[in-house]
Motif scaffolding. Structure first.
Motif, PDB file in Angstrom:
ATOM      1  N   VAL A 165      -8.339   2.824  10.155  1.00 52.34           N
ATOM      2  CA  VAL A 165      -7.178   2.084   9.675  1.00 52.34           C
ATOM      3  C   VAL A 165      -6.582   1.152  10.801  1.00 52.34           C
ATOM      4  O   VAL A 165      -6.257   0.198  10.379  1.00 52.34           O
ATOM      5  CB  VAL A 165      -5.771   3.315   9.927  1.00 52.34           C
ATOM      6  N   ARG A 166      -6.969   1.535  12.074  1.00 48.83           N
ATOM      7  CA  ARG A 166      -6.778   0.444  13.271  1.00 48.83           C
ATOM      8  C   ARG A 166      -7.337  -0.745  12.754  1.00 48.83           C
ATOM      9  O   ARG A 166      -6.864  -1.854  12.999  1.00 48.83           O
ATOM     10  CB  ARG A 166      -7.011   0.915  14.435  1.00 48.83           C
ATOM     11  N   ASN A 179       6.587 -13.399   3.254  1.00 49.68           N
ATOM     12  CA  ASN A 179       7.580 -12.277   2.752  1.00 49.68           C
ATOM     13  C   ASN A 179       8.965 -12.420   3.149  1.00 49.68           C
ATOM     14  O   ASN A 179       9.770 -12.487   2.602  1.00 49.68           O
ATOM     15  CB  ASN A 179       7.113 -10.906   2.731  1.00 49.68           C
ATOM     16  N   ASN A 196       3.204 -10.849   5.778  1.00 54.39           N
ATOM     17  CA  ASN A 196       4.350 -10.262   6.317  1.00 54.39           C
ATOM     18  C   ASN A 196       5.439 -11.595   6.541  1.00 54.39           C
ATOM     19  O   ASN A 196       6.704 -11.524   6.289  1.00 54.39           O
ATOM     20  CB  ASN A 196       4.285  -9.250   7.500  1.00 54.39           C
ATOM     21  N   ALA A 197       4.661 -12.398   7.136  1.00 56.53           N
ATOM     22  CA  ALA A 197       5.459 -13.466   7.500  1.00 56.53           C
ATOM     23  C   ALA A 197       6.011 -14.392   6.115  1.00 56.53           C
ATOM     24  O   ALA A 197       7.115 -14.697   6.104  1.00 56.53           O
ATOM     25  CB  ALA A 197       4.657 -14.549   8.447  1.00 56.53           C
ATOM     26  N   LEU A 248      -2.625  -9.438   6.570  1.00 63.60           N
ATOM     27  CA  LEU A 248      -1.220  -8.564   6.759  1.00 63.60           C
ATOM     28  C   LEU A 248      -0.262  -9.505   7.614  1.00 63.60           C
ATOM     29  O   LEU A 248       1.177  -9.573   7.116  1.00 63.60           O
ATOM     30  CB  LEU A 248      -1.544  -7.198   7.413  1.00 63.60           C
ATOM     31  N   PHE A 249      -0.684 -10.379   8.551  1.00 70.88           N
ATOM     32  CA  PHE A 249       0.235 -11.123   9.512  1.00 70.88           C
ATOM     33  C   PHE A 249       0.890 -12.192   8.327  1.00 70.88           C
ATOM     34  O   PHE A 249       1.964 -12.405   8.359  1.00 70.88           O
ATOM     35  CB  PHE A 249      -0.341 -11.938  10.478  1.00 70.88           C
ATOM     36  N   VAL A 259      -6.348  -3.810  10.074  1.00 69.21           N
ATOM     37  CA  VAL A 259      -5.153  -4.783  10.063  1.00 69.21           C
ATOM     38  C   VAL A 259      -6.047  -6.225  10.391  1.00 69.21           C
ATOM     39  O   VAL A 259      -6.700  -6.087  11.244  1.00 69.21           O
ATOM     40  CB  VAL A 259      -4.249  -4.551  11.397  1.00 69.21           C
ATOM     41  N   TYR A 283       4.612 -20.564  12.539  1.00 67.92           N
ATOM     42  CA  TYR A 283       3.873 -19.451  12.720  1.00 67.92           C
ATOM     43  C   TYR A 283       2.846 -19.076  11.385  1.00 67.92           C
ATOM     44  O   TYR A 283       1.620 -19.026  11.671  1.00 67.92           O
ATOM     45  CB  TYR A 283       4.346 -18.147  12.979  1.00 67.92           C
ATOM     46  N   LYS A 303      -8.725   7.322  11.845  1.00 65.21           N
ATOM     47  CA  LYS A 303      -7.886   6.537  12.461  1.00 65.21           C
ATOM     48  C   LYS A 303      -8.353   5.041  12.854  1.00 65.21           C
ATOM     49  O   LYS A 303      -7.522   4.148  12.942  1.00 65.21           O
ATOM     50  CB  LYS A 303      -7.207   7.262  13.563  1.00 65.21           C
TER      51      LYS A 303
END
Lengths: 244, 244
Positions: B19-20, B34, B31-32, B27-28, B23, B125, B16
């Motif tokens: 995984v944490r 997309n 995502n932005a 990924l920011f 990030v 952003y 875990k």
């Protein structure tokens, strides 16, 4: 020659007037219904993207909340810690975002919420317009299904000229042509599958229910088109008695 | 057995944590980027629907104004009569709407305008995040193209491991596989076609320009990944001198 030009001008004016008069509530209904469909699709797409993005921050919420609308509301309502407490969720894998990185996610969520509100506004408008333009159809089929039938037919006039067996299968064109081409089973219902009476029927009786509903819609639409009285409540009652 | 359970628990915790920590700004950015693409697509679709609907009311505007953003602004800014005066347009075929029928159209327009604003916010952003995470790439390729390269590669790390010839063709996968499969002409550029230096080159020199830009981006990305100094201005200058 002057006369010819004159004639042409008058003809143009007549044509423009005809175009102007061809705008009817049909077109309002079709546009509103199409926009509602589009908004629903968009809300779905954006909600999926929002879930993906938000899950970097708080992965638990995506799994816990399946409904897009509720998910968006929760994201906007409270921050991670408050949500964890409220929903009793542990957050072991989420990343601690800085404020600047969470802001774009929240503003996406608020756009999605805005679109949800917009979609509801359009639905209200659609219902009102249907109820004043074709009250019998709107009451018997419901504004949503009624608008879909109207869109598929193209106008109330064309819907009023259709046989009830055609109305029964509107929205099932794909299955109908598959039946004609390949001899697969013929469809029993199109949009009418969503009608509450068809939904309520047992699966084996749904074809029969769809036919009965289509028969009554056939009547309702003709009455609407020829500006007749409101008879939908009586028709609906007859159906309810038959499919109790 | 107690030991085994203990071991399992510790292992889970470690996973875990991993995984944490996985990030990253990658990924920011992905995502932005997309979401910006998605919003642009949506704005286009909804604008087309708005034009169709609004044209029942005032058909002249659709033909006169090609740009979606300007169209939406005008629809929101003024009513038909004021617009006719301002743009010197005759309206001979529009239908006179009641207020209740124009309202849903205007609220669709304002949703589209909101999405435009949202898209700009995300672009800001994206640019900020790119400039702090990979300043050399952001400066050399521009935030938009840089983000597309990063998305296609999957992360800055993977982009930093690519050869410059691969970077040159990112975004041209379809043409590349067509070349490999059918022997069609190989592509010369993917996303880099949109780079200002490639745009500025004569059509026959664009392949060469794309290769040169890709070479420099290759350097820039590695420097970014290994947290080197800011060298993009020097690289850009070298390119500008060469392709003056």
């Amino acid at each position: 020659m002057a006369k010819l030009a004159d004639l042409r001008k008058k003809n143009l004016e007549l044509a423009k007037k005809a175009v102007r008069q061809s705008v009817s509530p049909d077109l309002f209904i079709i546009n509103a219904a199409n926009n509602i469909d589009e908004l629903q699709k968009i809300i779905n797409t954006l909600s999926k993207r929002l879930r993906e993005w938000y899950s970097l921050y708080f992965p638990g919420l995506d799994k816990k909340i399946a409904d897009h609308e509720v998910f968006v509301k929760l994201v906007l309502k409270e921050d991670k810690k408050a949500l964890q407490k409220e929903l009793k969720l542990a957050d072991e894998m989420g990343f601690d975002f800085e404020k600047k990185d969470i802001e774009p996610i929240l503003s996406m969520a608020s756009i999605i919420a805005d679109m949800g509100r917009e979609s509801k506004l359009l639905e209200d408008y659609l219902e009102k317009t249907m109820k004043s333009y074709c009250p019998n159809l709107a009451t018997l089929a419901g504004a949503g299904i009624g608008a879909k039938l109207l869109c598929e037919a193209g106008s109330l006039k064309r819907l009023a000229m259709m046989r009830s067996s055609t109305i029964q299968l509107l929205g099932a064109e794909k299955a109908l042509f598959r039946h004609i081409k390949t001899g697969a089973k013929p469809p029993k219902y199109g949009y009418l599958l969503q009608h509450q009476l068809v939904q309520r029927a047992k699966p084996k009786d749904r074809g029969k229910a769809a036919r009965a509903v289509a028969d009554k819609i056939f009547l309702a639409v003709r009455v609407d088109y020829f500006k007749g009285k409101f008879i939908a409540d009586k028709l609906l009652q007859e159906l309810e008695v038959r499919f109790k």
